[in-house]
Design a protein around this motif. Structure first.
Motif, PDB file in Angstrom:
ATOM      1  N   ILE A   8     -18.035 -16.150 -42.675  1.00 37.07           N
ATOM      2  CA  ILE A   8     -18.084 -15.680 -40.987  1.00 37.07           C
ATOM      3  C   ILE A   8     -16.516 -14.696 -40.732  1.00 37.07           C
ATOM      4  O   ILE A   8     -15.801 -15.120 -41.925  1.00 37.07           O
ATOM      5  N   SER A   9     -17.067 -13.768 -39.954  1.00 36.28           N
ATOM      6  CA  SER A   9     -16.151 -12.603 -39.752  1.00 36.28           C
ATOM      7  C   SER A   9     -16.721 -12.117 -38.830  1.00 36.28           C
ATOM      8  O   SER A   9     -17.436 -12.709 -37.450  1.00 36.28           O
ATOM      9  N   VAL A  10     -15.763 -11.178 -37.777  1.00 41.60           N
ATOM     10  CA  VAL A  10     -16.189 -11.241 -36.433  1.00 41.60           C
ATOM     11  C   VAL A  10     -17.296 -10.195 -36.582  1.00 41.60           C
ATOM     12  O   VAL A  10     -17.615 -10.048 -35.065  1.00 41.60           O
ATOM     13  N   THR A  11     -17.648 -10.050 -37.294  1.00 43.45           N
ATOM     14  CA  THR A  11     -18.825  -8.736 -37.797  1.00 43.45           C
ATOM     15  C   THR A  11     -19.884  -9.633 -37.539  1.00 43.45           C
ATOM     16  O   THR A  11     -20.967  -8.832 -38.273  1.00 43.45           O
ATOM     17  N   THR A  12     -19.962 -11.283 -38.301  1.00 42.43           N
ATOM     18  CA  THR A  12     -21.106 -11.582 -39.471  1.00 42.43           C
ATOM     19  C   THR A  12     -22.083 -11.355 -38.249  1.00 42.43           C
ATOM     20  O   THR A  12     -21.863 -12.493 -37.100  1.00 42.43           O
ATOM     21  N   PRO A  13     -22.847 -11.753 -38.147  1.00 45.59           N
ATOM     22  CA  PRO A  13     -24.448 -12.498 -37.215  1.00 45.59           C
ATOM     23  C   PRO A  13     -24.258 -13.415 -37.307  1.00 45.59           C
ATOM     24  O   PRO A  13     -24.436 -14.643 -38.246  1.00 45.59           O
ATOM     25  N   ILE A  14     -23.905 -14.208 -36.227  1.00 46.44           N
ATOM     26  CA  ILE A  14     -23.878 -16.015 -36.591  1.00 46.44           C
ATOM     27  C   ILE A  14     -25.279 -16.880 -35.152  1.00 46.44           C
ATOM     28  O   ILE A  14     -24.737 -16.150 -34.060  1.00 46.44           O
ATOM     29  N   ILE A  15     -25.586 -17.816 -35.717  1.00 44.81           N
ATOM     30  CA  ILE A  15     -26.468 -18.419 -34.791  1.00 44.81           C
ATOM     31  C   ILE A  15     -25.046 -19.472 -33.761  1.00 44.81           C
ATOM     32  O   ILE A  15     -24.689 -20.061 -34.384  1.00 44.81           O
ATOM     33  N   TYR A  16     -25.715 -19.400 -32.716  1.00 44.49           N
ATOM     34  CA  TYR A  16     -25.215 -20.477 -31.900  1.00 44.49           C
ATOM     35  C   TYR A  16     -26.058 -21.084 -30.929  1.00 44.49           C
ATOM     36  O   TYR A  16     -26.628 -20.890 -30.780  1.00 44.49           O
ATOM     37  N   SER A  17     -25.805 -22.295 -30.809  1.00 43.07           N
ATOM     38  CA  SER A  17     -25.759 -23.386 -29.564  1.00 43.07           C
ATOM     39  C   SER A  17     -24.408 -23.329 -28.372  1.00 43.07           C
ATOM     40  O   SER A  17     -23.775 -23.430 -28.913  1.00 43.07           O
ATOM     41  N   ILE A  18     -25.361 -22.951 -27.115  1.00 40.62           N
ATOM     42  CA  ILE A  18     -24.500 -23.629 -26.081  1.00 40.62           C
ATOM     43  C   ILE A  18     -25.170 -23.799 -25.091  1.00 40.62           C
ATOM     44  O   ILE A  18     -26.094 -23.730 -24.618  1.00 40.62           O
ATOM     45  N   ALA A  56     -25.140 -10.908 -32.965  1.00 40.76           N
ATOM     46  CA  ALA A  56     -24.835 -10.061 -33.472  1.00 40.76           C
ATOM     47  C   ALA A  56     -23.481  -9.561 -34.058  1.00 40.76           C
ATOM     48  O   ALA A  56     -23.633  -9.381 -34.892  1.00 40.76           O
ATOM     49  N   ASP A  57     -22.718 -10.402 -33.454  1.00 42.82           N
ATOM     50  CA  ASP A  57     -21.006 -10.458 -33.674  1.00 42.82           C
ATOM     51  C   ASP A  57     -20.647 -11.041 -32.854  1.00 42.82           C
ATOM     52  O   ASP A  57     -20.951 -11.465 -31.345  1.00 42.82           O
ATOM     53  N   GLN A  58     -18.844 -11.277 -32.843  1.00 39.56           N
ATOM     54  CA  GLN A  58     -18.073 -11.515 -32.342  1.00 39.56           C
ATOM     55  C   GLN A  58     -18.253 -10.839 -30.304  1.00 39.56           C
ATOM     56  O   GLN A  58     -17.904 -11.783 -30.148  1.00 39.56           O
ATOM     57  N   SER A  59     -18.541  -9.725 -30.524  1.00 39.99           N
ATOM     58  CA  SER A  59     -18.485  -9.090 -29.254  1.00 39.99           C
ATOM     59  C   SER A  59     -19.442  -9.205 -28.342  1.00 39.99           C
ATOM     60  O   SER A  59     -19.228  -9.370 -27.136  1.00 39.99           O
TER      61      SER A  59
END
Length: 92
Positions: A8-18, A56-59
């Motif tokens: 994982i990095s700031v530019t990695t697509p990540i799956i989140y549950s919120i 898509a990323d952390q932004s």
């Protein structure tokens, strides 16, 4: 203490549950494209809604959290589920 994940990095697509309090307005659907929204209501419990999907990323995640704040949606918790290739099967 946090555990570093090398995938994982700031530019990695990540799956989140919120998890958010209540049942957000339907207008919010336009702003959370690509995420599913599931309302959970238990007997005698206040309703909560789970938003789940890929950022898509952390932004993009910061933008989503900002949108929730603009809609006055209280965030209860957020969980990183992993990258699309390594998503965990644990439930929130």
């Amino acid at each position: 203490m946090s555990k570093h994940r090398g995938d994982i990095s700031v530019t990695t697509p990540i799956i989140y549950s919120i998890c958010v309090a209540g049942t957000p307005e339907t207008d919010l659907f336009d702003y959370v494209r690509g995420m599913t929204m599931t309302a959970n209501t238990g007997a005698g419990e206040p309703p909560v809604t789970i938003l789940r999907g890929q950022s898509a990323d952390q932004s993009a995640l910061v933008g989503l959290l900002s949108t929730l704040a603009n809609f006055h949606v209280p965030i209860i918790c957020m969980e990183c589920r992993g990258t699309p290739a390594t998503e965990t099967d644990e439930q929130t």
